[in-house]
Design an enzyme around this catalytic site. Sequence first.
Site, PDB file in Angstrom:
ATOM      1  N   LYS A 129      -3.519   7.620  10.324  1.00 23.82           N
ATOM      2  CA  LYS A 129      -3.331   7.073   8.975  1.00 23.82           C
ATOM      3  C   LYS A 129      -4.106   7.951   8.005  1.00 23.82           C
ATOM      4  CE  LYS A 129      -1.339   3.487   7.019  1.00 23.82           C
ATOM      5  NZ  LYS A 129      -0.158   2.727   7.493  1.00 23.82           N
ATOM      6  N   ASP A 169       2.919   4.409   2.473  1.00 30.45           N
ATOM      7  CA  ASP A 169       2.244   3.115   2.625  1.00 30.45           C
ATOM      8  C   ASP A 169       1.996   2.650   1.188  1.00 30.45           C
ATOM      9  OD1 ASP A 169       0.840   1.416   4.964  1.00 30.45           O
ATOM     10  OD2 ASP A 169      -0.506   1.357   3.248  1.00 30.45           O
TER      11      ASP A 169
HETATM   12  P1  NDP Z   1       3.740  -0.875  -2.138  1.00 33.83           P
HETATM   13  O1  NDP Z   1       2.756  -0.015  -2.806  1.00 33.83           O
HETATM   14  O2  NDP Z   1       5.191  -0.568  -2.277  1.00 33.83           O
HETATM   15  O3  NDP Z   1       3.540  -2.391  -2.577  1.00 33.83           O
HETATM   16  C1  NDP Z   1       2.322  -3.047  -2.390  1.00 33.83           C
HETATM   17  C2  NDP Z   1       2.427  -4.433  -2.995  1.00 33.83           C
HETATM   18  O4  NDP Z   1       1.291  -5.186  -2.602  1.00 33.83           O
HETATM   19  C3  NDP Z   1       2.442  -4.415  -4.524  1.00 33.83           C
HETATM   20  O5  NDP Z   1       3.179  -5.510  -4.989  1.00 33.83           O
HETATM   21  C4  NDP Z   1       0.967  -4.568  -4.855  1.00 33.83           C
HETATM   22  O6  NDP Z   1       0.725  -5.147  -6.118  1.00 33.83           O
HETATM   23  C5  NDP Z   1       0.501  -5.489  -3.760  1.00 33.83           C
HETATM   24  N1  NDP Z   1      -0.916  -5.200  -3.455  1.00 33.83           N
HETATM   25  C6  NDP Z   1      -1.411  -4.066  -2.929  1.00 33.83           C
HETATM   26  N2  NDP Z   1      -2.742  -4.115  -2.840  1.00 33.83           N
HETATM   27  C7  NDP Z   1      -3.083  -5.323  -3.300  1.00 33.83           C
HETATM   28  C8  NDP Z   1      -4.318  -5.963  -3.454  1.00 33.83           C
HETATM   29  N3  NDP Z   1      -5.467  -5.385  -3.099  1.00 33.83           N
HETATM   30  N4  NDP Z   1      -4.301  -7.219  -3.949  1.00 33.83           N
HETATM   31  C9  NDP Z   1      -3.137  -7.819  -4.302  1.00 33.83           C
HETATM   32  N5  NDP Z   1      -1.932  -7.230  -4.189  1.00 33.83           N
HETATM   33  C10 NDP Z   1      -1.909  -6.003  -3.682  1.00 33.83           C
HETATM   34  O7  NDP Z   1       3.317  -0.872  -0.583  1.00 33.83           O
HETATM   35  P2  NDP Z   1       4.171  -1.285   0.701  1.00 33.83           P
HETATM   36  O8  NDP Z   1       5.131  -2.355   0.343  1.00 33.83           O
HETATM   37  O9  NDP Z   1       4.660  -0.046   1.327  1.00 33.83           O
HETATM   38  O10 NDP Z   1       3.030  -1.875   1.658  1.00 33.83           O
HETATM   39  C11 NDP Z   1       2.696  -3.259   1.701  1.00 33.83           C
HETATM   40  C12 NDP Z   1       2.011  -3.569   3.020  1.00 33.83           C
HETATM   41  O11 NDP Z   1       2.897  -3.259   4.113  1.00 33.83           O
HETATM   42  C13 NDP Z   1       0.729  -2.791   3.312  1.00 33.83           C
HETATM   43  O12 NDP Z   1      -0.151  -3.617   4.047  1.00 33.83           O
HETATM   44  C14 NDP Z   1       1.210  -1.666   4.208  1.00 33.83           C
HETATM   45  O13 NDP Z   1       0.170  -1.156   5.021  1.00 33.83           O
HETATM   46  C15 NDP Z   1       2.248  -2.401   5.033  1.00 33.83           C
HETATM   47  N6  NDP Z   1       3.243  -1.575   5.701  1.00 33.83           N
HETATM   48  C16 NDP Z   1       4.014  -0.698   5.007  1.00 33.83           C
HETATM   49  C17 NDP Z   1       4.979   0.037   5.657  1.00 33.83           C
HETATM   50  C18 NDP Z   1       5.916   0.930   4.925  1.00 33.83           C
HETATM   51  O14 NDP Z   1       6.812   1.467   5.575  1.00 33.83           O
HETATM   52  N7  NDP Z   1       5.786   1.119   3.621  1.00 33.83           N
HETATM   53  C19 NDP Z   1       5.144  -0.040   7.110  1.00 33.83           C
HETATM   54  C20 NDP Z   1       4.336  -1.055   7.740  1.00 33.83           C
HETATM   55  C21 NDP Z   1       3.415  -1.764   7.044  1.00 33.83           C
HETATM   56  P3  NDP Z   1       0.289  -4.191  -7.360  1.00 33.83           P
HETATM   57  O15 NDP Z   1       1.496  -3.390  -7.665  1.00 33.83           O
HETATM   58  O16 NDP Z   1      -0.090  -5.157  -8.415  1.00 33.83           O
HETATM   59  O17 NDP Z   1      -0.849  -3.369  -6.858  1.00 33.83           O
HETATM   60  O1  2IT Z   2       1.843   0.886   8.540  1.00 32.65           O
HETATM   61  C1  2IT Z   2       2.852   1.529   8.865  1.00 32.65           C
HETATM   62  O2  2IT Z   2       3.412   1.377   9.961  1.00 32.65           O
HETATM   63  C2  2IT Z   2       3.408   2.479   7.887  1.00 32.65           C
HETATM   64  N1  2IT Z   2       2.904   2.570   6.766  1.00 32.65           N
HETATM   65  C3  2IT Z   2       4.571   3.354   8.252  1.00 32.65           C
HETATM   66  C4  2IT Z   2       4.179   4.443   9.194  1.00 32.65           C
HETATM   67  C5  2IT Z   2       5.225   5.496   9.417  1.00 32.65           C
HETATM   68  O3  2IT Z   2       4.814   6.564   9.910  1.00 32.65           O
HETATM   69  O4  2IT Z   2       6.402   5.284   9.157  1.00 32.65           O
END
Ligand code: NDP
Ligand code: 2IT
Length: 447
Positions: A129, A169
């Site tokens: 990561k 992420d």
């Molecule tokens: P984005 O940046 O697209 O969206 C994040 C969302 O979560 C936003 O709405 C943001 O609000 C909110 N958020 C983030 N940090 C905080 C915080 N500290 N407090 C409150 N709200 C928060 O990220 P993703 O959708 O890609 O990721 C979301 C989660 O999913 C994470 O935990 C990530 O690790 C996990 N994940 C992502 C993957 C991927 O493929 N993208 C794969 C697997 C897991 P705001 O805009 O107001 O900050």
């Molecule tokens: O938390 C996760 O699994 C991710 N942000 C995606 C990782 C990836 O390599 O697609």
Amino acid sequence: MTDLHPELEPILAEVTHRNPAEPEFHQAVHEVLETLGPVVSKHPQYADAEVIRRLCEPERQIIFRVPWVDDAGQIQVNRGFRVEFSSVLGPYKGGLRFHPSVSLGTVKFLGFEQIFKNSLTGMPLGGGKGGSDFNPRGRSDAEIMRFCQSFMTELHRHLGEYTDVPAGDIGVGGRELGYLFGQYKRITNRYESGVLTGKGLTWGGSQVRTEATGFGAVYFADRMLRNAGHELEGQRVVVSGSGNVAIHAVQKAQELGAVVVAVSDSDGYVVHEDGLDLGVLKEVKIIERERLDEYARRTGAQHVSGGSVWDVPATVALPCATQNEISGTAAATMVRHGLIAVAEGANMPSTPEAVAVFRGAGVLFAPGKAANAGGVVTSSLEMQQNASRDSWTFEHTDARLRETMATIHDTCVATADEYDAPGDYVVGANIAGFTRVADAMIAFGVI
Ligand code: NDP
Ligand code: 2IT
């Protein structure tokens, strides 16, 4: 949290002592170790080979300066990280997070989780990561580009399609991956598509990768509900976050007949009793990069500033924002409101107290390393397409994602049964993820 097996207690003590001020990393290690006791008892070779102690120490940790110039001509300095945790099953694989809260401990917790998640997929992926404490909020496209270019100027020397393959992420999506890939290509003079995943569809990306994490979490929730005699159709769903994972979880939950009544961002949440308007949500959050109060203004939904989205009653909860976003108190409220299932789209969104509440109440609980694996699964499908210089249709890729989520689900169930913890997806995910890595580590000797 429960007591640890005597073989594991000193390992957690050592992790805590050697990695001070990294509470999220300690939490992630604790949560895995507390489920591995029966494995250590059954397979003494793992303890003999110090597999767990070795796994808790990243293979390599890179920390670097990221200097860049903002639109006002001011020099800014951020910190970049890449924790290459385990390359036992394949190249280091895991996303990059840009958020002001990112520290080494955050990246280590995420990298540690990623080892087991990636193993659980059955695909040839190690775990890693990265990210930065850079705050993209309010930054212009030009500033984002300069930051990404500076970040990649250092990181590129550590990457490669057979070495380390980042993705997105929090704060890193298609726009950022474009700037990162462009800079990598320029510096290395190689069109090495397989070095990053989550790429755009015209330059080596895969269909469904954008949707994959949210879709996958809902496929998992649907299968988990069916396995327990329920179905997703007709459930009242609350989703936290309104980013990549959250929006595509909303989309798939709606497609499967659920009513999604709320989403949130870091400023508050919206409640839409008739069900969210996905078109407006995508327009506001993806295209315009606006805040949720704008969604409320356009749709007439209720917007609540601050507060907790978990106060909104639901039968199914999909936490898709960030770590430790569900406290024990919030979990108790959710249970009181009739919650039957949680599938974590985010990484470690439930605090240990919340997990204990869910378990105690018999709520179906799918931990992130199983439920959100759809993102990295589809990253692996992207790598397959890049390696064969091919591109698959949306339908084919989505079918592969759905099948793989079903297999992950069934592996968790079978492993939990094998270890006398029927229905415990935490036990199933951790043990199934661990044993694949552990067996390979033993095969490789002490490296
Ligand atoms: P984005 O940046 O697209 O969206 C994040 C969302 O979560 C936003 O709405 C943001 O609000 C909110 N958020 C983030 N940090 C905080 C915080 N500290 N407090 C409150 N709200 C928060 O990220 P993703 O959708 O890609 O990721 C979301 C989660 O999913 C994470 O935990 C990530 O690790 C996990 N994940 C992502 C993957 C991927 O493929 N993208 C794969 C697997 C897991 P705001 O805009 O107001 O900050
Ligand atoms: O938390 C996760 O699994 C991710 N942000 C995606 C990782 C990836 O390599 O697609």
